[in-house]
Design a protein around this motif. Structure first.
Motif, mmCIF file in Angstrom:
data_model
loop_
_atom_site.group_PDB
_atom_site.id
_atom_site.type_symbol
_atom_site.label_atom_id
_atom_site.label_comp_id
_atom_site.label_asym_id
_atom_site.label_seq_id
_atom_site.Cartn_x
_atom_site.Cartn_y
_atom_site.Cartn_z
ATOM 1 N N ASP A 97 29.978 138.599 54.577
ATOM 2 C CA ASP A 97 30.709 137.283 54.280
ATOM 3 C C ASP A 97 32.279 137.259 54.230
ATOM 4 O O ASP A 97 32.965 137.720 53.294
ATOM 5 C CB ASP A 97 30.074 136.831 52.846
ATOM 6 C CG ASP A 97 30.532 135.380 52.693
ATOM 7 O OD1 ASP A 97 31.275 134.961 53.394
ATOM 8 O OD2 ASP A 97 30.347 135.003 51.595
ATOM 9 N N GLN A 132 34.234 133.170 44.025
ATOM 10 C CA GLN A 132 33.329 132.687 45.111
ATOM 11 C C GLN A 132 32.169 132.959 45.055
ATOM 12 O O GLN A 132 31.264 132.369 45.650
ATOM 13 C CB GLN A 132 34.111 132.774 46.243
ATOM 14 C CG GLN A 132 35.442 132.309 46.638
ATOM 15 C CD GLN A 132 36.151 133.029 47.706
ATOM 16 O OE1 GLN A 132 36.472 133.919 47.726
ATOM 17 N NE2 GLN A 132 36.340 132.306 48.982
ATOM 18 N N ALA A 133 31.672 133.993 44.441
ATOM 19 C CA ALA A 133 30.294 134.653 44.240
ATOM 20 C C ALA A 133 30.168 135.189 42.768
ATOM 21 O O ALA A 133 31.095 135.691 42.273
ATOM 22 C CB ALA A 133 30.289 135.639 45.262
ATOM 23 N N GLY A 164 29.954 128.348 44.172
ATOM 24 C CA GLY A 164 29.846 129.623 44.992
ATOM 25 C C GLY A 164 28.578 129.787 45.222
ATOM 26 O O GLY A 164 27.605 129.370 44.893
ATOM 27 N N SER A 165 28.287 131.343 45.589
ATOM 28 C CA SER A 165 27.168 132.073 45.816
ATOM 29 C C SER A 165 26.582 132.862 44.851
ATOM 30 O O SER A 165 27.652 133.598 43.881
ATOM 31 C CB SER A 165 27.453 132.947 46.954
ATOM 32 O OG SER A 165 27.707 132.049 48.317
ATOM 33 N N TYR A 187 24.396 136.357 43.962
ATOM 34 C CA TYR A 187 23.854 137.325 44.520
ATOM 35 C C TYR A 187 22.889 137.793 43.458
ATOM 36 O O TYR A 187 23.508 138.489 42.378
ATOM 37 C CB TYR A 187 24.838 138.501 44.982
ATOM 38 C CG TYR A 187 25.462 137.961 46.388
ATOM 39 C CD1 TYR A 187 25.014 138.385 47.578
ATOM 40 C CD2 TYR A 187 26.717 137.201 46.316
ATOM 41 C CE1 TYR A 187 25.495 137.971 48.773
ATOM 42 C CE2 TYR A 187 26.980 136.765 47.498
ATOM 43 C CZ TYR A 187 26.704 137.275 48.708
ATOM 44 O OH TYR A 187 27.118 137.023 50.059
ATOM 45 N N GLY A 246 21.862 125.354 45.524
ATOM 46 C CA GLY A 246 21.709 126.806 45.751
ATOM 47 C C GLY A 246 21.457 126.964 47.236
ATOM 48 O O GLY A 246 21.185 128.126 47.699
ATOM 49 N N ARG A 274 23.218 129.576 49.179
ATOM 50 C CA ARG A 274 24.098 130.047 48.322
ATOM 51 C C ARG A 274 23.701 131.027 47.296
ATOM 52 O O ARG A 274 24.220 131.951 46.814
ATOM 53 C CB ARG A 274 25.109 129.070 47.546
ATOM 54 C CG ARG A 274 25.764 128.015 48.254
ATOM 55 C CD ARG A 274 26.846 127.427 47.135
ATOM 56 N NE ARG A 274 27.573 126.601 48.088
ATOM 57 C CZ ARG A 274 27.830 125.347 48.390
ATOM 58 N NH1 ARG A 274 26.862 124.612 47.720
ATOM 59 N NH2 ARG A 274 28.594 124.523 48.991
ATOM 60 N N VAL A 275 22.285 131.085 47.301
ATOM 61 C CA VAL A 275 21.497 131.840 46.231
ATOM 62 C C VAL A 275 20.892 132.905 47.187
ATOM 63 O O VAL A 275 20.056 132.559 47.912
ATOM 64 C CB VAL A 275 20.547 131.002 45.371
ATOM 65 C CG1 VAL A 275 19.765 132.087 44.607
ATOM 66 C CG2 VAL A 275 21.529 130.167 44.529
ATOM 67 N N ILE A 276 21.349 134.193 46.726
ATOM 68 C CA ILE A 276 20.511 135.314 47.696
ATOM 69 C C ILE A 276 19.811 136.014 46.687
ATOM 70 O O ILE A 276 20.183 136.414 45.624
ATOM 71 C CB ILE A 276 21.712 136.198 48.364
ATOM 72 C CG1 ILE A 276 22.483 135.220 49.331
ATOM 73 C CG2 ILE A 276 21.415 137.197 49.078
ATOM 74 C CD1 ILE A 276 23.808 134.414 48.966
ATOM 75 N N VAL A 286 17.739 134.065 51.274
ATOM 76 C CA VAL A 286 18.509 132.996 51.164
ATOM 77 C C VAL A 286 18.019 131.725 50.613
ATOM 78 O O VAL A 286 16.874 131.180 51.516
ATOM 79 C CB VAL A 286 19.771 132.866 52.241
ATOM 80 C CG1 VAL A 286 20.439 131.486 51.693
ATOM 81 C CG2 VAL A 286 20.397 133.998 52.233
#
Length: 427
Positions: free
Chosen positions: A180, A243-244, A268-269, A271, A288, A291-293, A385
């Motif tokens: 990313d 951002q994450a 943001g994401s 993880y 999400g 954005r949600v991993i 994801v």
């Protein structure tokens, strides 16, 4: 102190063959001899009760499958597996008390996973028990406690882990994170105990190595299972400009965190280790998507016919949307145990442990092998994801939420494997 749950339910299950409840099974030898007792020690009450119940459903299903094919074939005749549940109430002392009760009840195989702190306490207690009480030695099968130390400096001959440990899971997440290019600022947050600390430590190390351009703008540990309002944490995340977010949080600690972040306006994401279930997708909602991993040993949207049949069979057995949390590794754990018991031709803990060191099992196209050096199960990992159900690659949603996880990375077992510092003492 506990309730016994022997494994017969009036349900039909279609998975490779028709599974009938014990009342309809043939009158085989297994029904006339004592079962092999498995003791599940988990939080069945308190803030993490939902995680304990989810584990119980998975293990129950796996045990039913073994019993439906006639049980464990031993020289003296076949024996069924029996799954007993003991409530640890989320406390180490209660877990140790449950262990003593399970041993007194005749269990010689203990299953636990939803806390690395509890896992460490159980390993120590089992080591002491097995040294002083040879006639009542116990094996400990771990499906979720992922502190790396448990198969490194704290490894034990009596302990076998069937989940990828935290460093392996972080490495899998980094497969996505490192690609990313837009990511410049990350916030690390976790539960303040051995596992949460391990996730933050390894995330920092790998980010520095793989993405030195990413600035860590926050690093926070919070009490496990005691935070009711994550709004102050969400405010810090928002103010940091992250951002994450990288987190190993699980259970309500994850659900409440992501819900608070969404309500605070974080876009943001995330993880995560466990963002793919237990209310998290519904709590996040549309925010999400993409954005949600989440990293896992398996996800329902793995694109094979065998995987789809496996998942559909579980949903037939447990049709309520709230019960939709299936773990391939727990199924493989029970299959590996059945294999080891039959290869050992005995329920003796040492003989079964030595057979389990050589276990290699597969189910529904997924599989793995036990590494004898440290008793760390080696298996492929997947990263998914979050997306809306019906999107490409998202045939199945999570818990009726309308959101599922599309597989974006598959890490083969040989790439997921990591070295060990274990120096195991063997009987």
């Amino acid at each position: 102190m506990h309730s016994s749950s022997f494994i017969c339910r009036r349900h039909a299950l279609k998975f490779a063959a028709s599974v009938l409840c014990a009342a309809a099974w043939p009158a085989v030898h297994a029904q006339t001899v004592a079962p092999i007792r498995l003791a599940l020690i988990e939080s069945m009450s308190g803030p993490f009760a939902n995680t304990g119940e989810a584990v119980f459903r998975n293990l129950l299903w796996a045990v039913e499958r073994v019993n439906a094919r006639g049980g464990i074939k031993l020289p003296g005749g076949a024996r069924f597996l029996q799954l007993d549940r003991y409530d640890s109430k989320g406390q180490n002392e209660e877990a140790l008390s449950a262990l003593r009760a399970a041993i007194d009840d005749g269990a010689r195989i203990v299953l636990q996973g939803n806390s690395s702190a509890t896992a460490a306490a159980l390993v120590d207690a089992i080591e002491k028990n097995n040294e002083r009480d040879i006639a009542r030695r116990v094996l400990y099968l771990n499906y979720s406690a992922v502190d790396p130390a448990l198969t490194n400096e704290r490894c034990s001959f009596w302990h076998f882990r069937f989940d990828a440990h935290a460093d392996m899971r972080v490495t899998a997440l980094m497969e996505v994170m490192k690609s990313d290019a837009s990511l410049k600022r990350a916030y690390l947050i976790g539960q303040d105990y051995s596992f949460g600390q391990a996730v933050l430590r390894e995330s920092k190390r790998q980010l520095a190595q793989l993405r030195p351009d990413v600035q860590i703008v926050g690093e926070e540990l919070h009490p496990m299972g005691r935070v009711k309002d994550f709004a102050p944490y969400a405010s810090k995340i928002l103010a940091s400009g992250a951002q994450a977010v990288v987190t190993g949080n699980w259970g309500n600690d994850l659900t409440l965190l992501v819900k608070a972040a969404r309500e605070a306006g974080f876009t943001g994401s995330f993880y995560t280790f466990y963002g793919n279930a237990l209310g998290a997708p519904a709590a996040i909602g549309d925010a999400g998507i993409g954005r949600v991993i989440a990293v896992a040993d398996w996800l329902p949207n793995v694109q094979t016919r065998e995987s789809e049949a496996f998942y559909r069979a579980f949903r037939e057995r447990f049709p309520k949307p709230a019960d939709d949390y299936v773990h391939m590794r727990m199924q493989l754990l029970v299959e590996a145990l059945a294999q080891a018991l039959e290869r050992a031709g005995s329920t003796d803990a040492v003989a079964v442990a030595r057979a389990l060191e050589k276990a290699e099992v597969s189910l529904a196209g997924q599989g793995g092998r036990m590494r004898a050096a440290d008793h760390q199960f080696q298996q492929s990992l997947v990263v998914g994801v979050m997306d809306r159900q019906g999107s490409p690659g998202v045939k199945f949603d999570v818990e009726g939420s309308g959101y599922g996880f599309r597989v974006v990375r598959t890490i083969p077992a040989e790439r997921a494997e990591m070295p060990t510092s274990c120096r195991m003492q063997r009987p």
